[in-house]
Design a protein around this motif. Sequence first.
Motif, short mmCIF file in Angstrom:
data_model
loop_
_atom_site.label_atom_id
_atom_site.label_comp_id
_atom_site.label_asym_id
_atom_site.label_seq_id
_atom_site.Cartn_x
_atom_site.Cartn_y
_atom_site.Cartn_z
N ALA A 77 -8.57 0.20 2.42
CA ALA A 77 -8.74 -1.16 1.91
C ALA A 77 -9.53 -2.02 2.91
CB ALA A 77 -7.38 -1.80 1.63
N SER A 129 -4.25 4.30 2.89
CA SER A 129 -4.67 3.30 1.91
C SER A 129 -4.96 1.95 2.57
CB SER A 129 -3.60 3.12 0.83
OG SER A 129 -3.43 4.31 0.11
N VAL A 130 -4.18 1.60 3.58
CA VAL A 130 -4.41 0.36 4.32
C VAL A 130 -5.78 0.42 4.99
CG1 VAL A 130 -3.64 -1.10 6.24
CG2 VAL A 130 -1.95 -0.04 4.72
N TYR A 166 0.86 -1.19 0.00
CA TYR A 166 0.00 0.00 0.00
C TYR A 166 0.89 1.23 0.00
CZ TYR A 166 -3.78 -3.17 1.21
OH TYR A 166 -4.69 -4.20 1.20
#
Length: 91
Positions: A35, A31-32, A26
Amino acid sequence: MTIKTTIALSEDHLRYAEKLVAEGQYPSISSVIEAGLEQMMAAESEQDPVSVMADEINRRMELPRDQWISMEGDTMFDDIEAYIHTKLAKG
């Protein structure tokens, strides 16, 4: 649209997110988190197969009686096969 916010993570969660970023999986911790939220949203939108089947049974129960397939006698499977062929022929 991206909105900046502040969140609190446990030390374990932060270390894991940082590890994913460091490994290049990532681009950022944000972003982690995104997701993970996407996975939760997708799982929530999936219906339980038993619920789907129950909905289909209820839908079919609302059909007029003349559209039901008789379950009596030895001709049930022949009746179902004829019904399927009729449906396939109609497109």
